[in-house]
Scaffold this active site. Structure first.
Site, PDB file in Angstrom:
ATOM      1  N   TRP A  50     -32.116  15.071   9.104  1.00  0.00           N
ATOM      2  CA  TRP A  50     -33.413  15.003   8.414  1.00  0.00           C
ATOM      3  C   TRP A  50     -34.416  15.960   9.026  1.00  0.00           C
ATOM      4  O   TRP A  50     -35.211  16.595   8.318  1.00  0.00           O
ATOM      5  CB  TRP A  50     -33.927  13.564   8.406  1.00  0.00           C
ATOM      6  CG  TRP A  50     -33.024  12.684   7.606  1.00  0.00           C
ATOM      7  CD1 TRP A  50     -32.202  11.706   8.067  1.00  0.00           C
ATOM      8  CD2 TRP A  50     -32.787  12.760   6.186  1.00  0.00           C
ATOM      9  NE1 TRP A  50     -31.491  11.157   7.035  1.00  0.00           N
ATOM     10  CE2 TRP A  50     -31.829  11.777   5.872  1.00  0.00           C
ATOM     11  CE3 TRP A  50     -33.305  13.557   5.172  1.00  0.00           C
ATOM     12  CZ2 TRP A  50     -31.356  11.579   4.573  1.00  0.00           C
ATOM     13  CZ3 TRP A  50     -32.838  13.366   3.867  1.00  0.00           C
ATOM     14  CH2 TRP A  50     -31.886  12.381   3.587  1.00  0.00           C
TER      15      TRP A  50
ATOM     16  N   ASP B 270     -42.095  12.049  10.521  1.00  0.00           N
ATOM     17  CA  ASP B 270     -41.380  11.428   9.405  1.00  0.00           C
ATOM     18  C   ASP B 270     -40.886  10.079   9.916  1.00  0.00           C
ATOM     19  O   ASP B 270     -39.968  10.008  10.714  1.00  0.00           O
ATOM     20  CB  ASP B 270     -40.215  12.325   8.983  1.00  0.00           C
ATOM     21  CG  ASP B 270     -39.311  11.669   7.931  1.00  0.00           C
ATOM     22  OD1 ASP B 270     -39.618  10.551   7.484  1.00  0.00           O
ATOM     23  OD2 ASP B 270     -38.287  12.296   7.585  1.00  0.00           O
TER      24      ASP B 270
ATOM     25  N   LYS C 128     -36.760   1.953   2.625  1.00  0.00           N
ATOM     26  CA  LYS C 128     -36.064   1.363   3.759  1.00  0.00           C
ATOM     27  C   LYS C 128     -36.819   0.147   4.307  1.00  0.00           C
ATOM     28  O   LYS C 128     -36.246  -0.907   4.497  1.00  0.00           O
ATOM     29  CB  LYS C 128     -35.857   2.412   4.850  1.00  0.00           C
ATOM     30  CG  LYS C 128     -35.059   3.630   4.361  1.00  0.00           C
ATOM     31  CD  LYS C 128     -34.988   4.716   5.398  1.00  0.00           C
ATOM     32  CE  LYS C 128     -34.390   5.997   4.839  1.00  0.00           C
ATOM     33  NZ  LYS C 128     -32.977   5.897   4.490  1.00  0.00           N
TER      34      LYS C 128
END
Length: 361
Positions: free
Chosen positions: A102, A172, A196
């Site tokens: 990511w 993030d 999530k």
């Protein structure tokens, strides 16, 4: 109905209480004669949901007044591009901490916008750890320092964050947002996809310091500017209304659970069950992430051979477990233990792992 033991990495588990409440209000929201999905986002009823969501986020996460709370679309992947478009300045590189897939995607998007530099990388360790704070080198002229607080694929997580001085720290936090207390004032920007820990997919949270909003680029399209959404209270265009509504219910659930600090204690108890089972297996189960970087959200592990891993997934699915197969890029096994995954699910997984070892060890 029997609920699955849901260990999906995202979209992930949503609290059963929230799902039941949404079910009750699905057709008729608070006597409106319609669902929340059908009403105008300019209506007072929807604006109240929008405003309450932002207010709850401020309360639960301790967001200071000099920050804007934005509810946007496009997922965290869109933020990979919007951040440099808004904040990357000529001659001032965006600094990135490379910790896995990511972080790499965020860096690749930034490279399309302007100058970048890698401030630290754990690629030599196959991204199975987070860098120490002393390893992170921040250029004095950097536009910002970007990091990924929790890498879902490798199962690694930052336990503390660097001091960046005048360089804005950007994180993030898609996979560990609201799972533990964080000092928001250390950051210039925090962003997270909802799917999530905040609710269903469709809405993306951006927490951004007001001076960064004001100083953001004015030469990009209006939809891409943080200032556009800050000025309109996240209602510049039609929002993902149902996702925002669901997030609002999840935030209420977090509040009723005792808040983020209480969830942190629950999360530590949940993951300890699984990590202890791995560590006490005599090498039958092998943890992937280095111990000091182990994630409380994504537990990654292997078994002695891939054939047994396949059998583990097959048998677990028969027992009602979902999502235990590792990411397609790395294989292995992974249990994602986000806020909404109940302790009982982790206890069931622990027992299954013990029984599986007895039968196959």
């Amino acid at each position: 109905m029997t609920r699955a033991f849901n260990f999906n990495a995202g979209p992930a588990a949503i609290p059963l209480e929230v799902l039941k409440q949404a079910q009750e209000q699905f057709v008729d929201y608070q006597g409106a004669g319609m669902s929340i999905m059908e009403m105008s986002h300019r209506s007072k009823m929807y604006e109240a949901v929008n405003d309450k969501s932002q207010s709850l986020l401020r309360e639960l996460f301790g967001i200071p007044e000099n920050y804007d709370v934005l509810l946007l679309q496009g997922g965290a992947s869109t933020q990979f591009a919007l951040l440099p478009m808004n904040l990357l300045q000529p001659g001032k590189p965006g600094a990135y901490v490379m910790t896995g897939a990511w972080a790499d995607k965020a860096l690749k998007e930034a490279k399309l916008v302007g100058e970048t530099v890698v401030s630290a990388s754990t690629e030599a360790d196959k991204f199975m750890r987070m860098p120490t704070l002393s390893e992170i080198e921040i250029p004095g002229n950097a536009s910002y320092l970007h990091l990924t607080s929790n890498e879902t694929i490798g199962g690694t997580q930052f336990k503390e964050f660097p001091e960046t001085g005048d360089v804005p720290l950007i994180a993030d936090m898609s996979s560990d947002i609201l799972s533990k207390p964080v000092d928001v004032s250390k950051f210039g920007v925090i962003y997270a996809g909802a799917q999530k820990n905040l609710g269903p997919s469709g809405v993306t949270l951006v927490i951004i310091r007001k001076d960064l909003v004001e100083n953001g680029s004015k030469s990009i399209p209006a939809m891409f500017r943080y200032s556009t959404h800050a000025k309109s209270g996240s209602l510049y265009n039609t929002p993902p209304s149902f996702s925002v509504y669901m997030m609002n219910l999840v935030l209420e659930w977090i509040k009723n659970k005792g808040g983020v600090a209480q969830l942190d204690q629950i999360n530590q108890s949940k993951t300890k069950l699984i990590y202890d089972t791995i560590d006490q297996s005599g090498g039958f189960y092998i943890g992937c992430a280095q111990p000091q970087s182990r994630s409380l959200m994504n537990i990654t592990f292997r078994i002695q051979n891939e054939e047994l891993e396949g059998l583990f997934v097959k048998e677990s699915e028969k027992e009602g477990f979902v999502g235990l197969k590792g990411h397609r890029d790395v294989g292995g096994l992974r249990a994602s233990t986000y806020n909404a995954v109940p302790l009982e699910s982790c206890q069931a997984l622990q027992q299954f792992m013990v029984d599986f070892q007895k039968r196959n060890g």
